[in-house]
Write an enzyme that holds these catalytic residues in place. Structure first.
Site, short mmCIF file in Angstrom:
data_model
loop_
_atom_site.label_atom_id
_atom_site.label_comp_id
_atom_site.label_asym_id
_atom_site.label_seq_id
_atom_site.Cartn_x
_atom_site.Cartn_y
_atom_site.Cartn_z
N GLY A 47 0.80 -1.28 -0.10
CA GLY A 47 0.05 -0.07 0.06
C GLY A 47 0.36 1.53 0.07
N THR A 50 0.36 6.01 -1.44
CA THR A 50 -0.87 7.34 -1.26
C THR A 50 -0.93 6.85 0.61
OG1 THR A 50 -3.35 6.89 -0.62
CG2 THR A 50 -2.26 7.57 -2.90
N ALA A 111 -2.73 -6.48 -3.52
CA ALA A 111 -2.39 -7.20 -3.20
C ALA A 111 -2.84 -8.26 -2.22
CB ALA A 111 -2.14 -6.05 -1.68
N LEU A 138 -2.53 -0.98 4.27
CA LEU A 138 -4.16 -1.73 3.01
C LEU A 138 -4.97 -0.88 3.21
CD1 LEU A 138 -3.25 -4.96 1.38
CD2 LEU A 138 -2.27 -2.55 0.66
N TYR A 223 -5.80 3.08 14.39
CA TYR A 223 -6.77 4.51 14.81
C TYR A 223 -7.28 4.34 15.67
CZ TYR A 223 -8.30 9.45 14.95
OH TYR A 223 -8.65 10.40 15.78
N TYR A 233 -15.94 4.60 14.88
CA TYR A 233 -14.91 3.78 14.52
C TYR A 233 -14.18 2.97 15.88
CZ TYR A 233 -10.56 3.95 12.14
OH TYR A 233 -8.83 3.44 11.16
N LYS A 242 -9.73 -3.02 13.64
CA LYS A 242 -8.83 -2.52 14.00
C LYS A 242 -8.23 -3.91 15.25
CE LYS A 242 -8.03 0.83 10.74
NZ LYS A 242 -6.80 0.18 10.11
N VAL A 270 -6.26 14.08 6.89
CA VAL A 270 -7.45 14.06 5.60
C VAL A 270 -6.42 13.07 4.57
CG1 VAL A 270 -7.76 14.58 4.21
CG2 VAL A 270 -7.62 16.41 5.87
#
Length: 392
Positions: A47, A50, A111, A138, A223, A233, A242, A270
């Protein structure tokens, strides 16, 4: 062609090759200005095109001096369509790395697939022998399994709906949104896509092939965030993925005692992923305002440089009580969160400019796709068909 940003939903459907190259150059220059890290020498970045993955590749190369092999899933330009930002980022990185005498090669494909794992092993055997760092970064909305079935992740709560403030980034209006709960199947699918199963598959494939060095480091990204985002989240469908990712880090340590396996909890930024999560973009725009005022703001490259230099390869690695690396420490400082909470209570469409760094949010958004760089002439004709050198 003259390339302009075209926004659809929470993504930009165009990317600018010169702007993406400038973004990569700026990140490289930042790392060059920081102390060197005695760390990885041969790194595999899964990954790598970006966000945190790209920043990890740049940090490995320019802080540690590592040869880097990247795995990406991006599209080249075709007809009137530009390439993806990740494609242009990768092309630029390879050019800069070559100019600086650094090995950089990239594989483009799925991947999650067995074929990509096998191809990656071949390249490592041929070019590097072994890798001593594997970064798993990823962030895909879906995954095709070995039997051909495709499963998709969802951004939902668990158990009960959750209502809170959100922002419509197209109109800059604040309203309430209710996020529905996920079904058991949706939670399981989200874990399948975004949990640690594929990370474990990668490490197992590399180890079986003899291309993962003894004492190697592997890290995946996560996160946690503040209470206001927990329902969507930490305690939502993505949070279960996660949690599985973290459990996988512990499992990998048990399976391969000579492997140093970590999850790094990073700051809210962001990214193409975070822009899609309800509630989170409003939180990020408030967080930006607070952290910039306090001189604590970091982007992806600052985060990853600090991760590599001060955490992963520090003489005594600093972990939290659960055994996780934390580079979200500035974000979660009590004074930062107290200020964010106060602004969260006050924020509305009328108070948006006083409570949020909306300009900063949008600037980061456009820069992800190569726009909003002062040094780039966006009125100039450019050739969108930019090759990635190692794929020629």
């Amino acid at each position: 062609m003259i390339i302009e940003p075209k926004i659809r939903g929470f993504i930009c459907t165009t990317a600018h090759p010169d702007g993406c190259a400038e973004a990569v150059r700026e990140q490289i220059e930042y790392v060059k200005g920081q102390p060197k890290t005695d760390g990885a020498k041969k790194a595999l970045i899964l990954g790598a095109s970006t966000g945190y993955g790209l920043a990890s590749r740049i940090a490995a190369a320019y802080s540690c001096g590592a040869a880097t092999l990247g795995v990406i899933f991006d599209k080249p330009a075709s007809g009137s369509r530009t390439a993806t930002a990740g494609w242009y980022n990768t092309a630029a990185f390879e050019r800069f790395a070559a100019a600086d005498g650094l090995y950089a090669k990239t594989l483009n494909g799925d991947a999650f697939s067995k074929e990509m794992k096998e191809k990656t092993v071949e390249v490592i055997k041929q070019d590097l022998g072994q890798v001593d760092l594997v970064v798993y970064s990823l962030a895909s909305p879906r995954r095709t399994l070995a039997d051909g079935a495709t499963v998709s992740s969802v951004l939902k709560t668990i158990g009960e709906p959750y209502t809170n403030k959100t922002i419509d980034l197209k109109t800059n209006t604040v309203s309430e949104i209710t996020v529905p709960p996920a079904s058991e199947q949706e939670v399981q699918d989200t874990v399948t896509v975004m949990g640690g199963e594929d990370w474990e598959d990668w490490i197992t494939a590399l180890r079986k092939a003899g291309v993962l060095a003894s004492g190697a480091v592997t890290v995946a990204y996560s996160y946690i965030g503040p209470e206001v985002t927990h329902s969507i989240y930490l305690n939502g469908s993505i949070g279960m993925a996660k949690k599985h990712l973290f459990d996988t880090s512990l499992k990998l340590g048990r399976l391969y005692p000579d492997l140093k396996s970590y999850v790094s909890v990073n700051k809210a930024l962001v990214t193409q992923s975070s822009a899609a999560i309800p509630i989170v973009p409003l939180y990020i725009s408030i967080l930006y305002q607070v952290m910039k005022e306090k001189g604590l703001h970091e982007g992806c490259i600052e985060q990853m440089t600090r991760l590599f230099h001060d955490r992963l390869y520090a003489p005594n690695i600093l972990l939290d009580a659960e055994g996780r690396i934390r580079v979200d420490d500035y974000e979660m400082q009590p004074d930062v969160q107290e200020a964010v909470n106060a602004l969260w209570e006050k924020v509305s469409t009328l108070t948006l400019e006083d409570c949020c760094d909306i300009d900063g949010y949008w600037d980061d958004f456009y820069r992800m796709f190569g726009f909003h760089f002062q040094t780039v002439d966006y009125t100039k004709d450019v050739n969108p068909d930019v090759p990635i050198p190692s794929m020629i």
